[in-house]
Scaffold this motif. Structure first.
Motif, mmCIF file in Angstrom:
data_model
loop_
_atom_site.group_PDB
_atom_site.id
_atom_site.type_symbol
_atom_site.label_atom_id
_atom_site.label_comp_id
_atom_site.label_asym_id
_atom_site.label_seq_id
_atom_site.Cartn_x
_atom_site.Cartn_y
_atom_site.Cartn_z
ATOM 1 N N LEU A 126 11.038 117.245 73.920
ATOM 2 C CA LEU A 126 12.458 117.318 73.578
ATOM 3 C C LEU A 126 13.347 116.777 74.699
ATOM 4 O O LEU A 126 14.483 116.362 74.447
ATOM 5 C CB LEU A 126 12.846 118.767 73.251
ATOM 6 N N VAL A 127 12.836 116.735 75.916
ATOM 7 C CA VAL A 127 13.640 116.217 77.028
ATOM 8 C C VAL A 127 14.077 114.779 76.751
ATOM 9 O O VAL A 127 15.112 114.326 77.265
ATOM 10 C CB VAL A 127 12.852 116.315 78.357
ATOM 11 N N ARG A 128 13.341 114.052 75.919
ATOM 12 C CA ARG A 128 13.716 112.669 75.612
ATOM 13 C C ARG A 128 15.071 112.594 74.913
ATOM 14 O O ARG A 128 15.766 111.585 75.000
ATOM 15 C CB ARG A 128 12.642 111.998 74.756
ATOM 16 N N ARG A 129 15.462 113.659 74.220
ATOM 17 C CA ARG A 129 16.768 113.700 73.552
ATOM 18 C C ARG A 129 17.914 113.509 74.534
ATOM 19 O O ARG A 129 18.965 112.946 74.196
ATOM 20 C CB ARG A 129 16.924 115.058 72.842
ATOM 21 N N ASP A 130 17.715 113.966 75.774
ATOM 22 C CA ASP A 130 18.796 113.963 76.756
ATOM 23 C C ASP A 130 18.707 112.813 77.755
ATOM 24 O O ASP A 130 19.330 112.853 78.825
ATOM 25 C CB ASP A 130 18.820 115.301 77.506
ATOM 26 N N ILE A 131 17.962 111.783 77.414
ATOM 27 C CA ILE A 131 17.858 110.623 78.312
ATOM 28 C C ILE A 131 19.236 110.039 78.597
ATOM 29 O O ILE A 131 19.514 109.560 79.709
ATOM 30 C CB ILE A 131 16.908 109.559 77.716
ATOM 31 N N ASP A 132 20.136 110.097 77.613
ATOM 32 C CA ASP A 132 21.485 109.545 77.824
ATOM 33 C C ASP A 132 22.227 110.239 78.959
ATOM 34 O O ASP A 132 23.038 109.619 79.662
ATOM 35 C CB ASP A 132 22.307 109.629 76.534
ATOM 36 N N LEU A 133 21.947 111.524 79.171
ATOM 37 C CA LEU A 133 22.574 112.269 80.268
ATOM 38 C C LEU A 133 21.788 112.106 81.561
ATOM 39 O O LEU A 133 22.377 111.983 82.644
ATOM 40 C CB LEU A 133 22.680 113.751 79.912
ATOM 41 N N LEU A 134 20.480 112.088 81.459
ATOM 42 C CA LEU A 134 19.633 111.984 82.649
ATOM 43 C C LEU A 134 19.869 110.664 83.390
ATOM 44 O O LEU A 134 19.862 110.633 84.622
ATOM 45 C CB LEU A 134 18.165 112.124 82.256
ATOM 46 N N VAL A 135 20.095 109.593 82.657
ATOM 47 C CA VAL A 135 20.316 108.306 83.321
ATOM 48 C C VAL A 135 21.603 108.310 84.130
ATOM 49 O O VAL A 135 21.738 107.574 85.119
ATOM 50 C CB VAL A 135 20.331 107.132 82.313
#
Length: 271
Positions: A126-135
């Motif tokens: 599920l962490v992939r959902r937040d890639i937009d924030l992680l970048v």
């Protein structure tokens, strides 16, 4: 399904101590964890021992977490360097996060007011959902994705409620493609195949290895009380629970990784 209980905490950031002494703070978006891994050291901690209901049967959802973190983060940053480990006693991307989005709200705050460093520890795709924030956090973040083994039959025996290994490996690829710093955490390492090292070498340039003796905070005593050894004995894999197992896996990894890409226990989770 775990019972969800909604709580309004007075604080979120806790002082980094013990295994997390390299961090100024730890942060847990939830209390309790529905993955309920058989070997989880948190089962032997007060948060689990003094609650009714088995570990994994309940999860506390922390309401108002974003607003609280914003206040605490500003206060902490005013005093100096801030490094955050998320999470130490729960998985920030357990099933409840799909709907509740507590972790995502916390990342939104940190994207606006970044700490000096933030480590996201999870075993969930599920962490992939937040890639937009992680970048947005660039080199101030690292995702540490637990991949204890490459063998699904082993994963199902030790952690039947946790996400499947192929989905985690795919997530490591997606993080790499997006340029999000990430590591594979063999923590605790479970029985794996000789192919495992090569699989990881195609996905990450950093691996952390940990076992029960180094990682449960008690030299393996907490884990011994969980009865995990019985699973190893049932499978005829008792040797994999010995302290020497981590050296065997390290040697396999060393064949495809440079020494400076491999980390053992606490150093691998440090900022």
């Amino acid at each position: 399904m775990s019972e969800l209980l909604y709580k309004s905490p007075k604080s979120l950031l806790n002082k980094g101590t013990g295994f997390l002494a390299d961090y100024t703070h730890s942060l847990n978006p939830y209390t309790g964890c529905s993955f309920a891994c058989s070997y989880c050291y948190v089962r032997r901690m007060p948060v689990a021992l003094f609650r009714e209901g088995a570990w994994g049967s309940w999860v506390d959802v922390k309401q108002g977490a974003a607003e609280l973190l914003r206040k605490e983060l500003r206060r902490a940053k005013a005093k100096g360097k801030v490094t955050i480990f998320m999470s130490s006693s729960t998985d920030p991307y357990q099933p409840a996060e799909v709907k509740e989005k507590v972790t995502r709200c916390l990342l939104e705050v940190m994207a606006e007011e970044p700490p000096d460093f933030h480590l996201v520890q999870t075993r969930s795709p599920l962490v992939r959902r937040d890639i937009d924030l992680l970048v947005l956090l660039k080199d101030r973040v690292r995702v540490s994705l637990t991949v204890e083994t490459d063998l699904e039959e082993i994963r199902r025996r030790f952690t039947p409620k946790a996400p499947p290994i192929p989905a985690r490996l795919k997530t490591l690829q997606l993080l790499a493609d997006a340029g999000v710093p990430a590591q594979a955490a063999l923590a605790p390492l479970l029985p794996s195949s000789e192919r495992f090292a090569g699989i990881l070498a195609d996905l990450v340039d950093r691996v952390c290895i940990d076992d029960y003796y180094m990682g449960d905070g008690s030299g393996g005593r907490r884990t011994a009380k969980l009865g995990v050894r019985a699973i190893y004995e049932e499978l005829g894999l008792e040797a994999w629970m010995e302290p020497s197992a981590h050296q065997m896996v390290y040697d396999r990894l060393r064949q495809v990784f440079r020494e400076d890409q491999l980390y053992v226990s606490q150093e691998g989770f440090a900022p």
